[in-house]
Design a protein around this motif. Structure first.
Motif, short mmCIF file in Angstrom:
data_model
loop_
_atom_site.label_atom_id
_atom_site.label_comp_id
_atom_site.label_asym_id
_atom_site.label_seq_id
_atom_site.Cartn_x
_atom_site.Cartn_y
_atom_site.Cartn_z
N ASP A 67 0.75 -1.03 -0.11
CA ASP A 67 0.05 -0.14 -0.01
C ASP A 67 0.82 1.33 -0.08
OD1 ASP A 67 -2.34 -1.68 0.12
OD2 ASP A 67 -2.53 -1.23 1.93
N VAL A 68 1.76 1.38 0.97
CA VAL A 68 2.85 2.53 0.69
C VAL A 68 3.53 2.49 -0.71
CG1 VAL A 68 4.81 3.51 1.96
CG2 VAL A 68 3.32 2.35 3.24
N LEU A 72 3.07 5.83 -3.12
CA LEU A 72 4.32 6.44 -3.80
C LEU A 72 4.22 6.54 -5.21
CD1 LEU A 72 7.09 5.42 -1.19
CD2 LEU A 72 6.14 7.72 -1.45
N ARG A 73 4.00 5.40 -5.78
CA ARG A 73 3.95 5.19 -7.27
C ARG A 73 2.81 6.24 -8.04
NH1 ARG A 73 4.69 5.59 -12.08
NH2 ARG A 73 4.80 3.70 -13.44
N ARG A 74 1.71 6.11 -7.12
CA ARG A 74 0.50 7.21 -7.70
C ARG A 74 0.84 8.43 -7.66
NH1 ARG A 74 -2.47 3.80 -4.03
NH2 ARG A 74 -2.80 5.72 -2.79
N PRO A 78 8.56 12.60 -8.91
CA PRO A 78 9.68 11.80 -8.47
C PRO A 78 9.32 10.53 -7.46
CG PRO A 78 10.20 13.67 -7.40
CD PRO A 78 8.78 13.87 -8.07
N HIS A 79 8.05 10.39 -7.16
CA HIS A 79 7.55 8.97 -6.23
C HIS A 79 7.95 9.37 -4.92
CE1 HIS A 79 6.36 7.39 -9.88
NE2 HIS A 79 7.67 7.50 -10.51
#
Length: 175
Positions: A67-68, A72-74, A78-79
């Motif tokens: 989930d973390v 971050l990807r979403r 630069p995430h």
């Protein structure tokens, strides 16, 4: 006979169906459709949840860690997000977030970085390894969800739209 009663009569003692059928028998004067709907949603979530947990575990991480990584990807390149932004995105306490971040950092999937605009703060960023992992896992997750639907694209879109309406209504109602 309604679907819940048919399932129980056929020997399926699924708790959601059994409970709804029992209430219909005991209180036929009540409209139990809301109860049946939410019981069905809860059962569907429980059945899918285990499948997703097993998939995530095959990749050597926990659901919370995924989930973390996904949050971050979403966030887009630069995430990176602050711990506060991550906690808000995941509805998680600071203590729960710290534990997940420690494990992600130990696995080389995320890194704590200084916040350039505020030296008292930090950013959490995806590493190349973390980005590659979440990008490998996402199609697998969507595949599990697609296989679980079993209702076709048009019905899935209709159900999604109805659930968004329900969610908006619940949010507007508040506590």
């Amino acid at each position: 006979m309604r679907p819940a009663e048919e399932r129980v009569a056929a020997g399926d003692q699924d708790s959601a169906a059994a409970i709804t059928a029992q209430w219909r028998r005991e209180r036929p004067d009540l409209d139990l459709e809301p109860m049946a709907l939410f019981a069905g949603l809860a059962r569907a979530y429980q059945l899918l949840d285990g499948r997703i947990d097993r998939m995530v575990a095959r990749h050597g991480i926990t659901r919370g860690m995924f989930d973390v990584l996904a949050a971050l990807r979403r966030a887009g390149a630069p995430h990176r997000l602050t711990p506060t932004q991550l906690s808000a995105a995941l509805l998680l306490s600071g203590a729960g977030m710290t534990s997940r971040l420690d494990r992600l950092e130990e696995a080389g999937l995320a890194v704590r970085l200084p916040e350039p605009a505020d030296r008292r703060s930090i950013l959490i960023g995806l590493t190349r390894k973390g980005l590659a992992l979440v990008d490998r896992m996402l199609p697998e997750l969507i595949g599990i969800q697609r296989a679980a639907l079993g209702i076709g694209t048009a019905k899935a879109r209709d159900l999604t739209a109805l659930l968004w309406v329900l969610g908006e209504h619940l949010a507007a109602e508040g506590d």
